[in-house]
Design a protein around this motif. Structure first.
Motif, short mmCIF file in Angstrom:
data_model
loop_
_atom_site.label_atom_id
_atom_site.label_comp_id
_atom_site.label_asym_id
_atom_site.label_seq_id
_atom_site.Cartn_x
_atom_site.Cartn_y
_atom_site.Cartn_z
N GLY A 30 -20.08 -26.23 -31.20
CA GLY A 30 -20.59 -25.87 -32.51
C GLY A 30 -21.24 -27.05 -33.21
O GLY A 30 -22.30 -26.92 -33.82
N LEU A 35 -23.07 -26.83 -36.54
CA LEU A 35 -22.05 -26.03 -37.21
C LEU A 35 -20.80 -26.85 -37.45
O LEU A 35 -20.46 -27.71 -36.64
CB LEU A 35 -21.67 -24.82 -36.34
CG LEU A 35 -22.81 -23.90 -35.90
CD1 LEU A 35 -22.27 -22.86 -34.93
CD2 LEU A 35 -23.46 -23.25 -37.10
N ASP A 36 -20.10 -26.56 -38.54
CA ASP A 36 -18.79 -27.20 -38.72
C ASP A 36 -17.76 -26.39 -37.92
O ASP A 36 -18.09 -25.35 -37.33
CB ASP A 36 -18.42 -27.34 -40.20
CG ASP A 36 -18.24 -26.03 -40.94
OD1 ASP A 36 -17.88 -25.00 -40.30
OD2 ASP A 36 -18.44 -26.01 -42.17
N ALA A 38 -15.24 -24.50 -38.76
CA ALA A 38 -15.01 -23.13 -39.23
C ALA A 38 -16.15 -22.20 -38.82
O ALA A 38 -15.91 -21.07 -38.37
CB ALA A 38 -14.83 -23.11 -40.75
N GLN A 39 -17.38 -22.67 -38.95
CA GLN A 39 -18.54 -21.87 -38.54
C GLN A 39 -18.52 -21.61 -37.05
O GLN A 39 -18.83 -20.51 -36.59
CB GLN A 39 -19.83 -22.56 -38.95
CG GLN A 39 -20.06 -22.63 -40.44
CD GLN A 39 -21.22 -23.55 -40.79
OE1 GLN A 39 -21.36 -24.63 -40.22
NE2 GLN A 39 -22.03 -23.12 -41.74
N ILE A 42 -15.97 -18.91 -36.26
CA ILE A 42 -16.46 -17.57 -36.59
C ILE A 42 -17.42 -17.08 -35.52
O ILE A 42 -17.32 -15.95 -35.04
CB ILE A 42 -17.12 -17.57 -37.99
CG1 ILE A 42 -16.05 -17.77 -39.07
CG2 ILE A 42 -17.91 -16.29 -38.22
CD1 ILE A 42 -16.61 -18.10 -40.44
N LEU A 43 -18.35 -17.95 -35.13
CA LEU A 43 -19.33 -17.59 -34.11
C LEU A 43 -18.66 -17.33 -32.77
O LEU A 43 -18.92 -16.31 -32.11
CB LEU A 43 -20.38 -18.69 -33.98
CG LEU A 43 -21.47 -18.48 -32.93
CD1 LEU A 43 -22.26 -17.20 -33.22
CD2 LEU A 43 -22.40 -19.68 -32.90
N SER A 58 -10.20 -23.37 -31.30
CA SER A 58 -11.56 -23.91 -31.38
C SER A 58 -11.83 -24.97 -30.31
O SER A 58 -12.97 -25.32 -30.07
CB SER A 58 -11.83 -24.49 -32.77
OG SER A 58 -10.94 -25.53 -33.06
#
Length: 78
Positions: A30, A35-36, A38-39, A42-43, A58
């Motif tokens: 990510g 992306l961080d 958290a993003q 989600i992805l 993660s």
């Protein structure tokens, strides 16, 4: 799947060397996409819900047979 989802899945495939038995670091992947954590979570979970990944945390995700087939088909078409 949208473009960033495809790219995420491709990077997981590359990191796992196309194997469902090798784990890939979702947070790092990510990050490579801007992306961080958290993003990325989600992805990654969304892609897992579509059946292309197994999402554990993660930092621990695996490809599924469907994910491998999708990337191989995409690459064969290029």
């Amino acid at each position: 799947m949208d473009e960033i989802g495809e790219r995420f899945l491709e990077l997981v495939y590359d990191e796992a060397q196309g194997s469902p038995d090798r784990q890939a670091p979702g947070a790092q992947i990510g990050e490579a996409l801007g992306l961080d954590e958290a993003q990325a979570a989600i992805l990654g979970k969304r892609i897992a819900d579509e059946g292309y990944l197994k999402w554990f945390t993660s930092n621990y995700i695996n490809l599924t047979a469907a994910g491998i087939a999708r990337i191989q088909a995409t690459r064969a078409a290029q």
